[in-house]
Design an enzyme around this catalytic site. Structure first.
Site, PDB file in Angstrom:
ATOM      1  N   GLY A   9     -55.910  -3.760  72.305  1.00 26.35           N
ATOM      2  CA  GLY A   9     -55.177  -3.953  71.055  1.00 26.35           C
ATOM      3  C   GLY A   9     -56.134  -3.619  69.916  1.00 26.35           C
ATOM      4  CB  ALA A  10     -57.081  -0.603  68.252  1.00 26.87           C
ATOM      5  N   GLY A  14     -57.817  -7.127  66.905  1.00 28.43           N
ATOM      6  CA  GLY A  14     -58.646  -6.369  67.843  1.00 28.43           C
ATOM      7  C   GLY A  14     -59.698  -5.518  67.146  1.00 28.43           C
ATOM      8  CG  ASN A  95     -46.330 -10.578  72.327  1.00 24.93           C
ATOM      9  OD1 ASN A  95     -46.048  -9.400  72.116  1.00 24.93           O
ATOM     10  ND2 ASN A  95     -46.744 -11.391  71.371  1.00 24.93           N
ATOM     11  CG  HIS A 175     -52.278 -21.359  68.638  1.00 22.64           C
ATOM     12  ND1 HIS A 175     -52.988 -21.852  67.565  1.00 22.64           N
ATOM     13  CD2 HIS A 175     -51.984 -20.081  68.333  1.00 22.64           C
ATOM     14  CE1 HIS A 175     -53.115 -20.897  66.664  1.00 22.64           C
ATOM     15  NE2 HIS A 175     -52.513 -19.819  67.103  1.00 22.64           N
TER      16      HIS A 175
HETATM   17  O1  TXD Z   1     -54.924 -18.045  67.489  1.00 25.70           O
HETATM   18  C1  TXD Z   1     -54.490 -17.077  68.035  1.00 25.70           C
HETATM   19  N1  TXD Z   1     -54.524 -16.987  69.351  1.00 25.70           N
HETATM   20  C2  TXD Z   1     -53.936 -15.941  67.265  1.00 25.70           C
HETATM   21  C3  TXD Z   1     -53.006 -15.060  67.915  1.00 25.70           C
HETATM   22  C4  TXD Z   1     -54.380 -15.646  65.957  1.00 25.70           C
HETATM   23  C5  TXD Z   1     -53.990 -14.479  65.346  1.00 25.70           C
HETATM   24  C6  TXD Z   1     -53.121 -13.509  65.968  1.00 25.70           C
HETATM   25  N2  TXD Z   1     -52.517 -13.984  67.159  1.00 25.70           N
HETATM   26  C7  TXD Z   1     -51.720 -13.039  67.965  1.00 25.70           C
HETATM   27  O2  TXD Z   1     -52.541 -11.966  68.395  1.00 25.70           O
HETATM   28  C8  TXD Z   1     -50.576 -12.359  67.241  1.00 25.70           C
HETATM   29  O3  TXD Z   1     -49.456 -13.210  67.157  1.00 25.70           O
HETATM   30  C9  TXD Z   1     -50.338 -11.180  68.146  1.00 25.70           C
HETATM   31  O4  TXD Z   1     -49.606 -11.586  69.284  1.00 25.70           O
HETATM   32  C10 TXD Z   1     -51.754 -10.778  68.592  1.00 25.70           C
HETATM   33  C11 TXD Z   1     -52.354  -9.617  67.823  1.00 25.70           C
HETATM   34  O5  TXD Z   1     -52.324  -9.857  66.449  1.00 25.70           O
HETATM   35  P1  TXD Z   1     -52.673  -8.677  65.405  1.00 25.70           P
HETATM   36  O6  TXD Z   1     -52.581  -9.261  64.060  1.00 25.70           O
HETATM   37  O7  TXD Z   1     -53.912  -7.980  65.822  1.00 25.70           O
HETATM   38  O8  TXD Z   1     -51.425  -7.709  65.662  1.00 25.70           O
HETATM   39  P2  TXD Z   1     -51.327  -6.139  65.368  1.00 25.70           P
HETATM   40  O9  TXD Z   1     -52.156  -5.775  64.187  1.00 25.70           O
HETATM   41  O10 TXD Z   1     -49.882  -5.831  65.396  1.00 25.70           O
HETATM   42  O11 TXD Z   1     -52.020  -5.471  66.650  1.00 25.70           O
HETATM   43  C12 TXD Z   1     -51.478  -5.497  67.922  1.00 25.70           C
HETATM   44  C13 TXD Z   1     -51.860  -4.192  68.604  1.00 25.70           C
HETATM   45  C14 TXD Z   1     -51.189  -2.974  67.974  1.00 25.70           C
HETATM   46  O12 TXD Z   1     -52.164  -2.035  67.561  1.00 25.70           O
HETATM   47  C15 TXD Z   1     -50.325  -2.406  69.099  1.00 25.70           C
HETATM   48  O13 TXD Z   1     -50.238  -0.991  69.091  1.00 25.70           O
HETATM   49  C16 TXD Z   1     -51.074  -2.925  70.331  1.00 25.70           C
HETATM   50  O14 TXD Z   1     -51.444  -4.246  69.985  1.00 25.70           O
HETATM   51  N3  TXD Z   1     -50.265  -2.914  71.539  1.00 25.70           N
HETATM   52  C17 TXD Z   1     -50.752  -2.555  72.746  1.00 25.70           C
HETATM   53  N4  TXD Z   1     -51.987  -2.170  73.121  1.00 25.70           N
HETATM   54  C18 TXD Z   1     -52.158  -1.864  74.436  1.00 25.70           C
HETATM   55  N5  TXD Z   1     -51.179  -1.932  75.351  1.00 25.70           N
HETATM   56  C19 TXD Z   1     -49.935  -2.313  75.011  1.00 25.70           C
HETATM   57  N6  TXD Z   1     -48.964  -2.370  75.932  1.00 25.70           N
HETATM   58  C20 TXD Z   1     -49.674  -2.645  73.658  1.00 25.70           C
HETATM   59  N7  TXD Z   1     -48.589  -3.044  72.969  1.00 25.70           N
HETATM   60  C21 TXD Z   1     -48.944  -3.218  71.681  1.00 25.70           C
END
Ligand code: TXD
Length: 307
Positions: A9-10, A14, A95, A175
Site C-alpha cells: 500500500g503506497a 504506506g 478490505n 481500535h
Molecule cells: O490505526 C490504524 N490501524 C489506522 C488504520 C490508522 C490510519 C489508517 N488506517 C487504515 O489504513 C485505513 O482505514 C485504511 O484501511 C489503511 C490505509 O490508509 P491510507 O490512508 O494509507 O489509505 P490510502 O491513502 O487510500 O492508501 C491505500 C493504498 C492505495 O494506494 C491503494 O492503491 C492500495 O492501498 N491498495 C492496494 N495495494 C496493494 N494491493 C491491493 N490489492 C490494494 N488495494 C488497494
C-alpha cells in the site's frame, strides 16, 4: 546487504511509513501497490531524497511482489480508507478481500517475516491475516494501540502544559469506539492522572481520544490520518528490528490473558526480534475490565462477518 522491510500500500500511511523507515537508515525498503506506477514513483522519489537527508537505504517500488522476497518485516496498509460518515466496520468486506490476497502474496515470498497489519477494521484484519498466513500470534500484530495512546498522550500533555514525553499512558481494547484508555496506569512523571485532572474533564479527554480518527477525517474530508499512524507503525518496526523488548500496546490474539481467548484486541505486548514475545497483563479497574470485554465482543461480532 541490509535487511528488508516491505510496505504494501503506497497510499498515505504506506508512503509516509516508507519515508520514516528510509530515514531510520537501518533497512532497505520495498513498497508495493496495486496501482501501476504509484509505488515505483514514490519509491524513486524517496531514494532520491537519500543524498540530501543522508541515508543509504535502498527504496524500491513495484506492483510485483517479487521485490518483497525475504523481508524481515512486512507492513500491510493496503485497503480503502474511511470516508466521512463511514464507520470502520463498513470497510470490513472490501478490505478483507484485499488483506487476504496481500497476506497470501507476502507470506509466500517471506516465510520468516513478521507481519504488521494497519488496514481497518484493524482487529478484524489482524485476525484475517492470522488465518490466511497460518502464522503464530507472535508474528501477526496489529497497529492501533500505539496510535490511540499517542493521541491520548497528546491531549493529556496539552491539558497539563507538560511535555508529551512526561505522559505515560496505555490505550487497550479494540481500535475504534470500543478502545479502552487505562485511567488507572496513566501517569505524569509517575503521578496518576486522576489526581491531576478532574474526573469529568478526564472523561472528555478519553472521549476525544476515542473520536481521534474521526476528528481528523472531519478536517481532511477525503482520506484519514497518516502522520501519526505511520509514526506508530515505524515505532513497532523499530522495536522488532532492534530487538528492543519494548512494551507497546498492540493488537494481539489473546490466549487466555485478561480472561479472553481467541480474540484479537489491543494489549501491552513486549516487542522484540521474535515479534510479540510476551503479553503483559496490567491490573485493570472493574470499569476497564468491563470495557475490554465489551471491546472484545465487538471484535468477535465483526469477525463473524468474515464467515
Ligand atoms: O490505526 C490504524 N490501524 C489506522 C488504520 C490508522 C490510519 C489508517 N488506517 C487504515 O489504513 C485505513 O482505514 C485504511 O484501511 C489503511 C490505509 O490508509 P491510507 O490512508 O494509507 O489509505 P490510502 O491513502 O487510500 O492508501 C491505500 C493504498 C492505495 O494506494 C491503494 O492503491 C492500495 O492501498 N491498495 C492496494 N495495494 C496493494 N494491493 C491491493 N490489492 C490494494 N488495494 C488497494
Amino acid at each position: 546487504m541490509r535487511e528488508k522491510v516491505s510496505v504494501v500500500g503506497a497510499g498515505n500511511v504506506g508512503a509516509t511509513l516508507a519515508q520514516r523507515l528510509a530515514e531510520m537508515d537501518l533497512v532497505d525498503v520495498a513498497l508495493v501497490d496495486v496501482v501501476e506506477g504509484l509505488a515505483e514513483g514514490k519509491a524513486l522519489d524517496l531514494l532520491e531524497a537519500g543524498p540530501v537527508v543522508g541515508y543509504d537505504s535502498q527504496v524500491r517500488g513495484s506492483t510485483d511482489y517479487g521485490i518483497t522476497e525475504g523481508s524481515r518485516v512486512v507492513v500491510i496498509t493496503s485497503g480503502l480508507a474511511r470516508k466521512p460518515g463511514m464507520s470502520r466496520d463498513d470497510l470490513v468486506t472490501a478490505n478483507a478481500r484485499i488483506v487476504g490476497e496481500v497476506t497470501k502474496a507476502v507470506s509466500q515470498r517471506s516465510p520468516d517475516a513478521i507481519l504488521i497489519i494497519v488496514t481497518n477494521p484493524l482487529d478484524v484484519m489482524t485476525e484475517l491475516a492470522l488465518r490466511v498466513s497460518g502464522l503464530s500470534r507472535s508474528r501477526v500484530i496489529g497497529m492501533a494501540g500505539v496510535l490511540d495512546t499517542a493521541r491520548f498522550r497528546t491531549f493529556l500533555a496539552a491539558e497539563l502544559g507538560v511535555s508529551v514525553r512526561s505522559v505515560e499512558a496505555y490505550v487497550l481494547g479494540g481500535h475504534g469506539d470500543s478502545m479502552v484508555p487505562l485511567r488507572g496506569v496513566t501517569t505524569v512523571a509517575g503521578v496518576p492522572v486522576g489526581s491531576l485532572i478532574p474526573a469529568a474533564r478526564l472523561e472528555e479527554i478519553v472521549q476525544r481520544t476515542r473520536d481521534g480518527g474521526a476528528e481528523i477525517v472531519r478536517h481532511l474530508k477525503t482520506g484519514s490520518a497518516f502522520y501519526a499512524p505511520s509514526a506508530a507503525a515505524a515505532q513497532m518496526v523499530g522495536a522488532i528490528l532492534l530487538d528492543r523488548g519494548q512494551i507497546l500496546p498492540c493488537a494481539v490474539r489473546l490466549e487466555g490473558e485478561y480472561g479472553l481467548d481467541g480474540v484479537v484486541v489491543g494489549v501491552p505486548a513486549k516487542l522484540g526480534s521474535a515479534g510479540v514475545e510476551q503479553v503483559i497483563e496490567v491490573t485493570l479497574t472493574e470499569l476497564e475490565r468491563d470495557e475490554l470485554e465489551r471491546s472484545a465482543e465487538a471484535v468477535r461480532e465483526t469477525v463473524a462477518v468474515l464467515g
